[in-house]
Design an enzyme around this catalytic site. Sequence first.
Site, mmCIF file in Angstrom:
data_model
loop_
_atom_site.group_PDB
_atom_site.id
_atom_site.type_symbol
_atom_site.label_atom_id
_atom_site.label_comp_id
_atom_site.label_asym_id
_atom_site.label_seq_id
_atom_site.Cartn_x
_atom_site.Cartn_y
_atom_site.Cartn_z
ATOM 1 N N ASP A 14 0.860 -1.172 0.000
ATOM 2 C CA ASP A 14 0.000 0.000 0.000
ATOM 3 C C ASP A 14 0.908 1.238 0.000
ATOM 4 O OD1 ASP A 14 -2.380 1.609 0.635
ATOM 5 O OD2 ASP A 14 -1.478 1.787 2.622
ATOM 6 N N ASP A 16 -0.202 5.147 0.972
ATOM 7 C CA ASP A 16 -0.443 6.130 2.026
ATOM 8 C C ASP A 16 -0.417 5.495 3.408
ATOM 9 O OD1 ASP A 16 -1.014 8.653 0.601
ATOM 10 O OD2 ASP A 16 -2.688 7.530 -0.266
ATOM 11 N N GLU A 61 -13.692 4.863 8.250
ATOM 12 C CA GLU A 61 -12.696 3.958 7.635
ATOM 13 C C GLU A 61 -11.984 3.122 8.690
ATOM 14 O OE1 GLU A 61 -9.185 5.746 5.910
ATOM 15 O OE2 GLU A 61 -8.814 4.015 4.635
ATOM 16 N N SER A 129 -2.459 1.373 -4.492
ATOM 17 C CA SER A 129 -2.909 2.487 -3.665
ATOM 18 C C SER A 129 -4.268 3.031 -4.052
ATOM 19 C CB SER A 129 -1.881 3.621 -3.769
ATOM 20 O OG SER A 129 -2.393 4.798 -3.193
ATOM 21 N N ALA A 130 -5.078 3.282 -3.036
ATOM 22 C CA ALA A 130 -6.354 3.963 -3.246
ATOM 23 C C ALA A 130 -6.165 5.478 -3.221
ATOM 24 C CB ALA A 130 -7.342 3.541 -2.164
ATOM 25 N N LYS A 178 -10.000 -3.462 -2.742
ATOM 26 C CA LYS A 178 -8.721 -3.882 -3.318
ATOM 27 C C LYS A 178 -8.770 -5.312 -3.867
ATOM 28 C CE LYS A 178 -5.690 -0.344 -1.436
ATOM 29 N NZ LYS A 178 -4.429 0.015 -0.751
ATOM 30 N N ASP A 203 -1.533 -0.742 5.854
ATOM 31 C CA ASP A 203 -1.905 -0.130 7.139
ATOM 32 C C ASP A 203 -3.393 -0.252 7.411
ATOM 33 O OD1 ASP A 203 -2.538 2.010 5.169
ATOM 34 O OD2 ASP A 203 -3.070 3.125 6.979
HETATM 35 P P1 TMP Z 1 -3.814 4.044 0.268
HETATM 36 O O1 TMP Z 1 -4.577 2.905 -0.340
HETATM 37 O O2 TMP Z 1 -2.557 4.377 -0.513
HETATM 38 O O3 TMP Z 1 -3.541 3.887 1.716
HETATM 39 O O4 TMP Z 1 -4.720 5.396 0.117
HETATM 40 C C1 TMP Z 1 -5.958 5.567 0.698
HETATM 41 C C2 TMP Z 1 -5.967 6.424 1.927
HETATM 42 O O5 TMP Z 1 -6.293 7.777 1.593
HETATM 43 C C3 TMP Z 1 -7.042 5.951 2.871
HETATM 44 O O6 TMP Z 1 -6.487 5.513 4.069
HETATM 45 C C4 TMP Z 1 -7.929 7.166 3.090
HETATM 46 C C5 TMP Z 1 -7.124 8.307 2.608
HETATM 47 N N1 TMP Z 1 -7.894 9.449 2.056
HETATM 48 C C6 TMP Z 1 -7.579 10.716 2.530
HETATM 49 O O7 TMP Z 1 -6.707 10.871 3.398
HETATM 50 N N2 TMP Z 1 -8.255 11.789 2.016
HETATM 51 C C7 TMP Z 1 -9.217 11.667 1.046
HETATM 52 O O8 TMP Z 1 -9.785 12.663 0.615
HETATM 53 C C8 TMP Z 1 -9.518 10.346 0.566
HETATM 54 C C9 TMP Z 1 -10.568 10.151 -0.474
HETATM 55 C C10 TMP Z 1 -8.812 9.268 1.091
HETATM 56 MG MG MG Z 2 -2.849 3.194 3.466
#
Ligand code: TMP
Ligand code: MG
Length: 262
Positions: A14, A16, A61, A129-130, A178, A203
């Site tokens: 992942d 973030d 979340e 990554s989302a 995912k 995470d």
């Molecule tokens: P990841 O899959 O790389 O961890 O990315 C997703 C993360 O982004 C998830 O934990 C929620 C976060 N997110 C924000 O911090 N701000 C936002 O506006 C959105 C839509 C998601």
């Molecule tokens: Mg993450």
Amino acid sequence: MQKAGPGSLQVISDFDMTLTRFAHKGKRLPTTHNILNNRLLINEDSTKKMKELLNTYYPIEIDPSLSPEEKLPYMVTWWTEVHELLIQQRIRKDMLAQVVRESSAMLREGYRVFFDCLAEHRVPLLIFSAGVGDVLEEVIRQNDVFHPNLHIISNYMDFDHTGVLQAFKGQLIHSYNKRDVALSHATALRELHGRPNVLLLGDSLGDLNMADGVSEAQNILTVGFLNDQVEERKESYINSFDIVLLKDETMDIPNVILRHIV
Ligand code: TMP
Ligand code: MG
């Protein structure tokens, strides 16, 4: 995994709050979406709106009392509203590098050893990554670790011919779909075929599905970074990941594991 060596290994991570730090010197650091929450790109109203959405949906979340199925519709709403807002604000592609430079985002301590070691031993690293793909690429580039072994699945921006954001490409990726996304990309990622051992880093509990597209997986070693609401979520993380790291802002444990395999 050690016996089979680097030729049988792939790493799926992942981005973030897994490859990037959650906090530094007591301050929360931004995700890729939140890097975009910068007045260079969006107006004051939208800045406020994006913060409100974060304050509404982030607690959902990470809520340990809700199942992934219960969270899913909220995540779709959160991502959809933020993406619509970014499109309305007509974000410019040529501003992204500056916004990333100005942000406080940081890769975890020890990141260079991690990225360089995988590249040196030709172990593919799939970043799943989302977040926003264009932004995460820029973070990696500005840290000088954009190596050829990198593969990225993420939400990519679609710019018009003048460089203004007009849409997001492909299927929306949020933290709890995912599995579907992994299955739909499974055949495309040829370089990952024939590598049955997976080191998975995440995470969120939703990150555990990132390896669902790996055909004939033999061993999947999962490492979970538990950054926030540690006491409330510890039990579910320990029940779900092989290794759980509590408020660990470094890549030390993944690096130790890699050293045993390569
Ligand atoms: P990841 O899959 O790389 O961890 O990315 C997703 C993360 O982004 C998830 O934990 C929620 C976060 N997110 C924000 O911090 N701000 C936002 O506006 C959105 C839509 C998601
Ligand atoms: Mg993450």
